[in-house]
Scaffold this motif. Structure first.
Motif, PDB file in Angstrom:
ATOM      1  N   MET A  14      51.460  57.184  40.631  1.00 45.10           N
ATOM      2  CA  MET A  14      50.539  57.060  41.809  1.00 45.10           C
ATOM      3  C   MET A  14      48.850  56.916  41.412  1.00 45.10           C
ATOM      4  O   MET A  14      48.207  56.427  42.066  1.00 45.10           O
ATOM      5  N   VAL A  15      48.345  57.874  40.323  1.00 38.93           N
ATOM      6  CA  VAL A  15      47.112  57.706  40.084  1.00 38.93           C
ATOM      7  C   VAL A  15      46.786  56.747  38.999  1.00 38.93           C
ATOM      8  O   VAL A  15      45.485  56.623  38.614  1.00 38.93           O
ATOM      9  N   ASN A  16      47.539  55.888  38.305  1.00 40.91           N
ATOM     10  CA  ASN A  16      47.301  55.232  37.184  1.00 40.91           C
ATOM     11  C   ASN A  16      46.694  53.787  37.530  1.00 40.91           C
ATOM     12  O   ASN A  16      47.324  53.187  38.349  1.00 40.91           O
ATOM     13  N   GLY A  17      45.505  53.389  37.006  1.00 42.60           N
ATOM     14  CA  GLY A  17      45.078  52.185  36.880  1.00 42.60           C
ATOM     15  C   GLY A  17      44.465  51.677  38.583  1.00 42.60           C
ATOM     16  O   GLY A  17      44.653  52.568  39.301  1.00 42.60           O
ATOM     17  N   SER A  18      44.077  50.495  38.615  1.00 45.93           N
ATOM     18  CA  SER A  18      43.564  49.881  39.749  1.00 45.93           C
ATOM     19  C   SER A  18      43.374  48.317  39.634  1.00 45.93           C
ATOM     20  O   SER A  18      43.711  47.891  38.464  1.00 45.93           O
ATOM     21  N   ASP A  19      42.873  47.698  40.703  1.00 42.59           N
ATOM     22  CA  ASP A  19      42.712  46.245  40.570  1.00 42.59           C
ATOM     23  C   ASP A  19      41.063  45.977  40.488  1.00 42.59           C
ATOM     24  O   ASP A  19      40.547  44.805  40.672  1.00 42.59           O
ATOM     25  N   SER A  20      40.482  46.925  40.084  1.00 45.40           N
ATOM     26  CA  SER A  20      38.963  47.121  39.858  1.00 45.40           C
ATOM     27  C   SER A  20      38.422  46.612  38.394  1.00 45.40           C
ATOM     28  O   SER A  20      38.776  47.549  37.480  1.00 45.40           O
ATOM     29  N   LEU A  21      37.994  45.761  38.200  1.00 48.36           N
ATOM     30  CA  LEU A  21      37.405  45.408  36.902  1.00 48.36           C
ATOM     31  C   LEU A  21      36.201  46.218  36.626  1.00 48.36           C
ATOM     32  O   LEU A  21      35.857  46.801  35.352  1.00 48.36           O
ATOM     33  N   PHE A  22      35.446  46.726  37.594  1.00 54.77           N
ATOM     34  CA  PHE A  22      34.317  47.886  37.429  1.00 54.77           C
ATOM     35  C   PHE A  22      35.022  49.280  37.102  1.00 54.77           C
ATOM     36  O   PHE A  22      34.444  49.908  36.325  1.00 54.77           O
TER      37      PHE A  22
END
Length: 216
Positions: A14-22
């Motif tokens: 649920m909290v792992n990673g994102s699609d944001s390079l920033f």
């Protein structure tokens, strides 16, 4: 126990990673131990300013070293290979579902988190030593930032983080008790705490600027 383990895995996803390079760049900077060297220098400055003798400074440095040795080295050298719990990134069950950054996966085993244990042991020890609420807030936030980076990168489960915080807190408290048996702590003026707190803020700003530049 199996239900707890499955909940731990579900919470991580649920909290792992994102699609944001920033965010990817920001987290990689904040999780790097080298990023926080200026903070350690700031804490050293605070100790030197507040303690009148070289002996006092050396004792505190030795105590801080014991925190890291007991919190992190025991974990890496004894607990992780003994418990042998897979990191999420290496877990055969969910490894393919974990969002990794720059192919960073860590070692095979992740129980418990040395990042959590190390940083929280230092936070607790210096909080007890200095007895300034504002510094305590800053150091606890610093430790929690490090903990979050490990979840974001998918290299630890929340349970790994929680146990690491508990062990690190115990180690910081224990080392402080031993330190008090050896010598009497001095009083730390709040003004001496401003340097490490300012360095912590500037370090986060640096990480934000670096991530913004990378994202352009």
């Amino acid at each position: 126990m199996e239900e707890i383990i499955q909940f731990d895995k579900h919470l991580l996803l649920m909290v792992n990673g994102s699609d944001s390079l920033f965010l990817d760049s920001l987290i990689l900077t904040l999780t790097n131990a080298l990023t926080w060297i200026p903070l350690y220098v700031g804490l050293l400055y605070m100790v030197i300013r507040s303690n009148p003798t070289v002996r006092d400074v050396v004792l505190i440095l030795a105590a801080a070293g014991c925190c890291v040795l007991l919190a992190g080295a025991v974990d890496d050298g004894l607990v992780k290979p003994t418990v042998a719990r897979w990191r999420p990134t290496h877990d055969p069950e969910i490894g393919s579902l974990v969002d990794v950054v720059n192919n960073y996966r860590g070692g095979n085993y992740g129980f418990f988190s040395a990042h959590a244990a190390n940083t929280f042991s230092i936070a607790v020890f210096f909080s007890l030593l200095v007895r300034q609420r504002l510094l305590t807030i800053f150091l606890v936030c610093w430790s929690l930032i490090n903990c979050y980076t490990r979840l974001y990168l998918g290299v630890h489960y929340p349970g790994d983080i929680l146990v690491g915080l508990c062990w690190g807190g115990f180690v910081g408290w224990l080392v402080y008790q031993v330190y008090c048996r050896i010598t009497i702590p001095v009083k730390y003026p709040l003004r001496h705490c401003y340097i490490p707190m300012a360095i912590l803020i500037l370090t986060v700003i640096f990480a934000l600027i670096k991530a913004a530049i990378t994202d352009i």
